[in-house]
Motif scaffolding. Structure first.
Motif, PDB file in Angstrom:
ATOM      1  N   GLU A   1       2.705 -16.928  14.791  1.00  0.00           N
ATOM      2  CA  GLU A   1       3.320 -17.967  14.472  1.00  0.00           C
ATOM      3  C   GLU A   1       0.999 -17.750  13.733  1.00  0.00           C
ATOM      4  O   GLU A   1       0.353 -18.477  13.500  1.00  0.00           O
ATOM      5  N   ARG A   2       0.378 -16.711  15.146  1.00  0.00           N
ATOM      6  CA  ARG A   2      -0.846 -16.593  14.906  1.00  0.00           C
ATOM      7  C   ARG A   2      -1.442 -15.373  13.560  1.00  0.00           C
ATOM      8  O   ARG A   2      -2.279 -15.345  13.690  1.00  0.00           O
ATOM      9  N   GLY A   3      -0.271 -15.372  13.656  1.00  0.00           N
ATOM     10  CA  GLY A   3      -0.414 -13.468  12.416  1.00  0.00           C
ATOM     11  C   GLY A   3       1.057 -12.644  12.602  1.00  0.00           C
ATOM     12  O   GLY A   3       1.620 -12.672  13.148  1.00  0.00           O
ATOM     13  N   GLU A   4       0.586 -11.870  11.169  1.00  0.00           N
ATOM     14  CA  GLU A   4       2.134 -10.744  11.435  1.00  0.00           C
ATOM     15  C   GLU A   4       1.612 -10.065  12.920  1.00  0.00           C
ATOM     16  O   GLU A   4       0.160  -9.277  13.674  1.00  0.00           O
ATOM     17  N   VAL A   5       2.524  -9.447  13.448  1.00  0.00           N
ATOM     18  CA  VAL A   5       2.669  -8.892  14.778  1.00  0.00           C
ATOM     19  C   VAL A   5       3.398  -7.400  14.841  1.00  0.00           C
ATOM     20  O   VAL A   5       4.048  -6.921  13.746  1.00  0.00           O
ATOM     21  N   LYS A   6       1.762  -6.144  14.742  1.00  0.00           N
ATOM     22  CA  LYS A   6       2.566  -4.866  14.426  1.00  0.00           C
ATOM     23  C   LYS A   6       1.831  -4.414  15.417  1.00  0.00           C
ATOM     24  O   LYS A   6       0.813  -4.508  16.164  1.00  0.00           O
ATOM     25  N   LEU A   7       1.880  -3.336  15.355  1.00  0.00           N
ATOM     26  CA  LEU A   7       0.907  -1.740  16.268  1.00  0.00           C
ATOM     27  C   LEU A   7      -0.401  -1.386  15.456  1.00  0.00           C
ATOM     28  O   LEU A   7       0.307  -1.496  13.688  1.00  0.00           O
ATOM     29  N   VAL A   8      -1.289  -0.876  15.893  1.00  0.00           N
ATOM     30  CA  VAL A   8      -2.084  -0.204  15.264  1.00  0.00           C
ATOM     31  C   VAL A   8      -2.948   0.769  16.224  1.00  0.00           C
ATOM     32  O   VAL A   8      -3.005   0.593  17.500  1.00  0.00           O
ATOM     33  N   ARG A   9      -2.493   1.715  16.026  1.00  0.00           N
ATOM     34  CA  ARG A   9      -3.259   3.018  16.288  1.00  0.00           C
ATOM     35  C   ARG A   9      -4.552   3.617  16.082  1.00  0.00           C
ATOM     36  O   ARG A   9      -4.739   3.084  14.724  1.00  0.00           O
ATOM     37  N   PRO A  10      -5.315   4.152  16.617  1.00  0.00           N
ATOM     38  CA  PRO A  10      -6.618   4.292  16.376  1.00  0.00           C
ATOM     39  C   PRO A  10      -6.866   5.588  15.167  1.00  0.00           C
ATOM     40  O   PRO A  10      -5.459   6.330  14.780  1.00  0.00           O
ATOM     41  N   ASP A  11      -8.088   5.247  14.258  1.00  0.00           N
ATOM     42  CA  ASP A  11      -7.725   6.682  13.173  1.00  0.00           C
ATOM     43  C   ASP A  11      -8.863   7.473  13.773  1.00  0.00           C
ATOM     44  O   ASP A  11      -9.546   8.727  13.154  1.00  0.00           O
ATOM     45  N   SER A  12      -9.508   7.478  15.219  1.00  0.00           N
ATOM     46  CA  SER A  12     -10.912   8.515  15.502  1.00  0.00           C
ATOM     47  C   SER A  12     -10.458   8.695  16.849  1.00  0.00           C
ATOM     48  O   SER A  12     -10.266   7.807  17.747  1.00  0.00           O
ATOM     49  N   VAL A  13     -11.139   9.842  17.200  1.00  0.00           N
ATOM     50  CA  VAL A  13     -11.598   9.896  19.075  1.00  0.00           C
ATOM     51  C   VAL A  13     -12.144   8.602  18.827  1.00  0.00           C
ATOM     52  O   VAL A  13     -12.031   8.005  20.358  1.00  0.00           O
TER      53      VAL A  13
ATOM     54  N   VAL B   1      -1.048  -3.501  20.053  1.00  0.00           N
ATOM     55  CA  VAL B   1      -0.698  -4.138  19.927  1.00  0.00           C
ATOM     56  C   VAL B   1      -1.203  -5.669  19.355  1.00  0.00           C
ATOM     57  O   VAL B   1      -2.270  -6.669  20.121  1.00  0.00           O
ATOM     58  N   VAL B   2      -1.348  -6.374  18.519  1.00  0.00           N
ATOM     59  CA  VAL B   2      -1.172  -7.375  17.661  1.00  0.00           C
ATOM     60  C   VAL B   2      -1.182  -8.224  16.512  1.00  0.00           C
ATOM     61  O   VAL B   2       0.015  -8.361  16.679  1.00  0.00           O
ATOM     62  N   ALA B   3      -1.140  -9.918  17.250  1.00  0.00           N
ATOM     63  CA  ALA B   3      -1.389 -10.604  15.914  1.00  0.00           C
ATOM     64  C   ALA B   3      -2.292 -11.246  15.251  1.00  0.00           C
ATOM     65  O   ALA B   3      -2.662 -11.816  15.438  1.00  0.00           O
ATOM     66  N   GLY B   4      -2.143 -11.228  13.718  1.00  0.00           N
ATOM     67  CA  GLY B   4      -2.819 -11.340  12.980  1.00  0.00           C
ATOM     68  C   GLY B   4      -4.328 -10.356  13.635  1.00  0.00           C
ATOM     69  O   GLY B   4      -3.544  -9.321  13.361  1.00  0.00           O
ATOM     70  N   ASP B   5      -5.322 -10.785  13.651  1.00  0.00           N
ATOM     71  CA  ASP B   5      -6.568 -10.110  13.755  1.00  0.00           C
ATOM     72  C   ASP B   5      -6.631 -10.276  15.876  1.00  0.00           C
ATOM     73  O   ASP B   5      -7.384  -9.388  16.110  1.00  0.00           O
ATOM     74  N   GLU B   6      -5.795 -11.086  16.495  1.00  0.00           N
ATOM     75  CA  GLU B   6      -5.953 -10.149  17.823  1.00  0.00           C
ATOM     76  C   GLU B   6      -4.420  -9.812  18.957  1.00  0.00           C
ATOM     77  O   GLU B   6      -3.911  -9.609  18.648  1.00  0.00           O
ATOM     78  N   GLN B   7      -5.706  -8.993  19.602  1.00  0.00           N
ATOM     79  CA  GLN B   7      -4.785  -7.817  20.775  1.00  0.00           C
ATOM     80  C   GLN B   7      -4.287  -8.610  21.890  1.00  0.00           C
ATOM     81  O   GLN B   7      -4.783  -8.756  22.149  1.00  0.00           O
ATOM     82  N   PHE B   8      -3.130  -8.246  21.912  1.00  0.00           N
ATOM     83  CA  PHE B   8      -2.799  -9.535  23.310  1.00  0.00           C
ATOM     84  C   PHE B   8      -1.879  -8.152  23.775  1.00  0.00           C
ATOM     85  O   PHE B   8      -1.850  -8.009  24.898  1.00  0.00           O
ATOM     86  N   ALA B   9      -2.020  -6.817  23.237  1.00  0.00           N
ATOM     87  CA  ALA B   9      -1.514  -5.656  24.665  1.00  0.00           C
ATOM     88  C   ALA B   9      -1.836  -4.249  24.533  1.00  0.00           C
ATOM     89  O   ALA B   9      -1.942  -4.142  22.502  1.00  0.00           O
ATOM     90  N   CYS B  10      -2.475  -3.375  24.932  1.00  0.00           N
ATOM     91  CA  CYS B  10      -3.008  -2.305  25.204  1.00  0.00           C
ATOM     92  C   CYS B  10      -2.487  -1.288  25.708  1.00  0.00           C
ATOM     93  O   CYS B  10      -1.744  -1.344  27.207  1.00  0.00           O
ATOM     94  N   PHE B  11      -1.783  -0.463  25.569  1.00  0.00           N
ATOM     95  CA  PHE B  11      -0.990   1.312  25.949  1.00  0.00           C
ATOM     96  C   PHE B  11      -1.479   2.200  25.827  1.00  0.00           C
ATOM     97  O   PHE B  11      -2.360   2.917  24.583  1.00  0.00           O
ATOM     98  N   TYR B  12      -1.413   3.238  26.865  1.00  0.00           N
ATOM     99  CA  TYR B  12      -2.013   4.431  26.995  1.00  0.00           C
ATOM    100  C   TYR B  12      -1.650   5.028  27.745  1.00  0.00           C
ATOM    101  O   TYR B  12      -0.897   5.312  29.000  1.00  0.00           O
TER     102      TYR B  12
END
Length: 375
Positions: free
Chosen positions: A198-210, A264-275
């Protein structure tokens, strides 16, 4: 020293010019986890520069085993001084907070038991001036074998179950990952997915650089500190040596595909991050940072892990490993696969026997005191 057909020799790691090439060559003939790979241990040597001794096991001219031991003194209770050998650890609390798991000797495939036996017999006979050999965190069954080989008393310092997800098995079955979970866990994940959606598309985002990868790692820090605390033995982000180790590991390994950072984002909002650490198509969940939500129907960790698991399955990974820890989410999302322990194999020293007697008495007293408070 020769053990059966295997010969064990030692040399200081700092003086061993061929160590990297030897380790990588043996690694290709072995089945190491990430923690026994050069990816991890080579970095450990480079960043912390421990005064390590290389144990080299050969069969004729052929290298079949390697290990790195460090000698340190440990003081306990203000009075007891113990001379310790450690495998792939420094003995310094702040440096060892990176917490190696699935420890052991690196051995050619099929020779694991023979290499362990040769190394342990060498340590017991040729290096006599130590009180305890500290091993952690190591498979509980392997720890038992080590105790049997040496005949030494096994003092258990720590133990934890390990959980994970067999991604190869998932692919073979054709089932979506969520279908393998309990009805309740599946319901919680689907509900969280809907609410975050409901906050936006839920998707995984990975970095593009070190630089983006490092920024993502740094952003985990505040959430991790909030979750685990800023004291010693709590969040590693409170420890500059821990942060330095991992920032340099990301700098070296992110371009090589040896670490993975996932937002892990919903729209522009990050709600989880994994290393995660990646090695031989296995993903090892190392740490994460989850948003603190006031609505307890939002499950950032459960949803985030489930999306990562599906993503790794899609990319052909063999296994998603939660590693050691009895947290409920690990058993809800994965299946038990082994127990990990930290042990001290103790020589028959009066001071260690005395400590053991005192420890047992204290535990008995605490147990009785606890029982006395039950109504």
């Amino acid at each position: 020293m020769t053990a059966g057909l295997l010969t064990v020799t030692t040399e200081p790691a700092a003086a061993c010019a061929t160590l990297r090439d030897d380790w990588l060559d043996l690694e290709h003939r072995a089945e190491p986890t990430v923690f026994l790979s050069w990816q991890w241990l080579g970095h450990w040597l480079r960043v912390y520069k421990p005064d390590a001794l290389v144990l080299r096991v050969t069969e004729g001219e052929r290298l079949v085993g390697l290990g790195l031991v460090v000698e340190t003194d440990e003081r306990r209770h203000g009075v007891l001084k113990s001379r310790c050998l450690r495998l792939h650890q420094t003995g310094h609390k702040l440096l060892d907070q990176i917490w190696i798991e699935y420890n052991g000797f690196l051995a050619e495939r099929g020779k694991e038991d023979a290499v362990a036996k040769a190394c342990l017999e060498y340590l017991c006979s040729a290096m006599a001036d130590w009180d305890e050999f500290i091993l952690g965190a190591i498979d509980a069954d392997e720890a038992e074998r080590y105790a049997r080989i040496t005949g030494l008393y096994k003092h258990l310092r720590w133990e934890a179950p390990c959980f994970g997800v067999d991604l190869d098995g998932l692919r073979r079955s054709g089932d979506p990952y969520l279908n393998t979970l309990s009805r309740n866990t599946r319901y919680q994940i689907n509900r969280a997915h809907r609410l975050y959606g409901e906050r936006g598309e839920v998707k995984l985002v990975r970095p593009d650089s070190v630089e983006e990868a490092l920024a993502m790692f740094d952003a985990i820090g505040p959430r991790h500190l909030e979750r685990w605390g800023g004291g010693l033995d709590q969040s590693g982000f409170a420890n500059p040596d821990f942060v330095r180790f991992h920032r340099e590991l990301i700098r070296a390994q992110w371009p090589e595909g040896g670490v993975d950072l996932i937002s892990v984002v919903a729209g522009d909002e990050q709600f989880a991050c994994f290393y995660n650490l990646l090695h031989n198509q296995v993903a090892y969940f190392y740490l994460g940072g989850m948003a603190v939500e006031t609505d307890n129907r939002l499950k950032p960790g459960l949803l985030g892990h489930s999306l990562c698991i599906e993503d790794y399955r899609h990319h052909g990974f063999h296994y998603y490993d939660f590693m050691g820890g009895a947290e409920r989410y690990k058993s809800n999302l994965g299946h038990f696969h082994r127990n990990l322990v930290q042990i001290a194999l103790q020589r028959p020293r009066f001071k260690l026997r005395l400590e053991d007697v005192a420890r047992r008495a204290r535990n008995r007293w605490l147990g009785e005191a606890g029982a006395g408070h039950e109504h």
